[in-house]
Design a protein around this motif. Structure first.
Motif, mmCIF file in Angstrom:
data_model
loop_
_atom_site.group_PDB
_atom_site.id
_atom_site.type_symbol
_atom_site.label_atom_id
_atom_site.label_comp_id
_atom_site.label_asym_id
_atom_site.label_seq_id
_atom_site.Cartn_x
_atom_site.Cartn_y
_atom_site.Cartn_z
ATOM 1 N N ASP A 48 34.476 27.777 44.856
ATOM 2 C CA ASP A 48 34.032 28.960 44.250
ATOM 3 C C ASP A 48 33.775 29.904 44.894
ATOM 4 N N VAL A 49 34.235 31.027 45.381
ATOM 5 C CA VAL A 49 33.733 32.344 45.205
ATOM 6 C C VAL A 49 32.242 33.145 45.590
ATOM 7 N N GLN A 50 32.140 32.921 46.957
ATOM 8 C CA GLN A 50 30.987 33.754 47.742
ATOM 9 C C GLN A 50 30.484 35.175 47.228
ATOM 10 N N TRP A 51 29.882 36.124 46.938
ATOM 11 C CA TRP A 51 29.770 37.247 46.855
ATOM 12 C C TRP A 51 28.704 37.727 47.922
ATOM 13 N N ILE A 52 28.984 38.492 48.616
ATOM 14 C CA ILE A 52 28.278 39.296 50.165
ATOM 15 C C ILE A 52 27.407 39.889 49.875
ATOM 16 N N THR A 53 27.746 40.934 48.069
ATOM 17 C CA THR A 53 27.245 41.878 47.618
ATOM 18 C C THR A 53 27.289 41.639 46.197
ATOM 19 N N GLY A 54 26.790 42.559 45.422
ATOM 20 C CA GLY A 54 26.614 43.185 43.947
ATOM 21 C C GLY A 54 27.227 43.719 43.621
ATOM 22 N N TYR A 55 27.382 44.393 42.171
ATOM 23 C CA TYR A 55 28.366 45.615 41.521
ATOM 24 C C TYR A 55 26.972 46.653 41.323
ATOM 25 N N ASP A 56 25.379 46.082 41.712
ATOM 26 C CA ASP A 56 24.890 47.262 41.929
ATOM 27 C C ASP A 56 25.147 48.084 43.311
ATOM 28 N N THR A 57 26.361 47.745 44.008
ATOM 29 C CA THR A 57 26.991 48.900 44.886
ATOM 30 C C THR A 57 28.007 48.663 45.073
#
Length: 416
Positions: A48-57
């Protein structure tokens, strides 16, 4: 592949002695050899991909031909706006603690740094101003430096101006490159359109090298064509690689380099019209870590990844596919690409340049916007274990959120 490749011949002799004398870069342990089995999904680690930031930024890792890492593999620098459409700020991610901190602004001024670069040995972070960011103090953009090692050790540091372009100049792509030791920078200064542009968009360019300690500026190459993507070749930093920008259907001289002995006036080092009659349309070059070579994308059919040689020899094809951008691992064996699927859909793939293993898709689907910074631009971590990439919001790939993903290549059987 049969017989010695052009790359293996180039790295032999003096090149092999150089690698033997200095070992691996940055004191990192050498990468292990390839596994005895094909790369595979599954195993003890998650794919799985680890997301360190989200689509809110809107967050973005630096460009493939530049470096965002320091302290080996522990920290990397990225750009992030705290809110959609807000000011761009620089942040540092700690891969051990899985936390981040913001790099302070310069005296309250916004620090735009999508194409940041960091000295691998000293942790000195470069940030270049655009003409608009330079105002109202000056119309001459400056390059600033921030000591990240000092920040990690003490909790703070200070931005220092290390260069300012001459009157009438701007900085191509608002970026500069720093060498491994943190002693010199290189950049492309732009001085406006030539009287008779060869290609629409051409500008008078000067490839410049600056001694940080003394401020001495040396013009290496001056031409009436737009040059960009300037970076020190990490294998031999006497080579400075840069691009010839513009419509690649109208010119066949994308990859350039300067060397004080071998190319003192600058040279187009990757032929694009081959002895076989094949014509290449190249873009997105990246100088290699392990040999005097570059990896580069060909956009003509058949599309693919090629290896070019700084001595001007004919390039060799490494793989075929609908690739967009590329980075190369520090041992030179693997290339990571973002690959077009359909529409704005993309995937991230790893290529074994020896041909022993087939192309491996490590992220089945991501997204791509029309313009920067909304391209995936995948990069390897220094130890080759991870790939980082950018992913725009699929509901609005062009103006929506932009997040950063990390995938662990060990989950696919790649060497640790």
């Amino acid at each position: 592949m049969t017989g010695p490749s052009r790359r293996s011949l180039l790295i032999g002799g003096a090149g092999a002695a150089l690698v033997g004398a200095f070992g691996t870069l940055d004191g990192l342990p050498a990468l292990a050899g390839p596994p005895d089995v094909r790369p595979r999904r599954g195993g003890p680690l998650s794919t799985d991909v680890q997301w360190i930031t989200g689509y809110d930024t809107t967050a973005y890792v630096t460009y493939m031909h530049q470096n965002g890492y320091f302290h080996g593999c522990r920290y990397f620098v990225y750009r992030k706006a705290l809110t959609l459409g807000g000011p761009n700020l620089l942040h540092v991610y700690d891969t051990v603690m899985q936390t981040s901190f913001q790099v302070p602004d310069r005296a309250g001024h916004q620090m735009v740094g999508g194409y940041l670069d960091v000295s691998r040995a000293t942790g000195l972070l470069l940030n270049a101003e655009s003409p608009s960011a330079a105002k109202p103090e000056t119309t001459r953009p400056r390059i600033w430096a921030y000591d990240l090692n000092e920040h990690v050790a003490t909790g703070s540091s200070t931005w220092e101006q290390i260069y300012q372009v001459p009157e009438g100049a701007t900085i191509a792509d608002t970026t500069a490159s720093i060498n491994a030791a943190g002693t010199h920078i290189a950049l492309s200064e732009l001085y406006g359109k030539p009287a008779v542009p060869e290609i629409p968009g051409d500008q008078i360019s000067k490839i410049v090298k600056v001694d940080i300690a003394t401020g001495v500026r040396e013009v290496l190459v001056e031409r009436e064509t737009l040059h960009n993507h300037v970076h020190f070749c990490p294998y031999d930093e006497d080579w400075i690689v840069f691009s010839r920008e513009g419509d690649s259907t109208l010119h066949k001289e994308r990859v350039w380099a300067h060397h004080p002995v071998h190319a003192p006036a600058g040279a187009n080092v990757v032929p694009q019209i081959l002895a076989s009659g094949q014509v290449l349309r190249l873009s997105h070059e990246r100088a290699s870590w392990d040999a005097p070579t570059v990896v580069v994308i060909n956009y003509e059919n058949p599309r693919g990844v090629w290896r070019g040689f700084l001595d001007g020899s004919e390039p060799e094809q490494l793989a075929t596919g609908r690739f967009e951008h590329c980075d190369v691992s520090r041992d030179g064996r693997y290339v990571v690409t973002d690959t077009s699927l359909t529409g704005s859909a993309m995937c991230i793939q790893v290529i074994d340049t020896t041909g022993q293993f087939p192309i491996t898709t490590v992220v089945p689907q991501t997204n791509r916007g029309v313009s920067h910074p909304r391209h995936n631009h995948p990069i390897f971590s220094p130890d080759g274990r991870y790939v980082l990439f950018n992913d725009p919001d699929p509901d609005n790939v062009n103006t929506g959120g932009l997040r950063i993903g990390i995938v662990d290549l060990r989950a696919f059987g790649y060497p640790v």
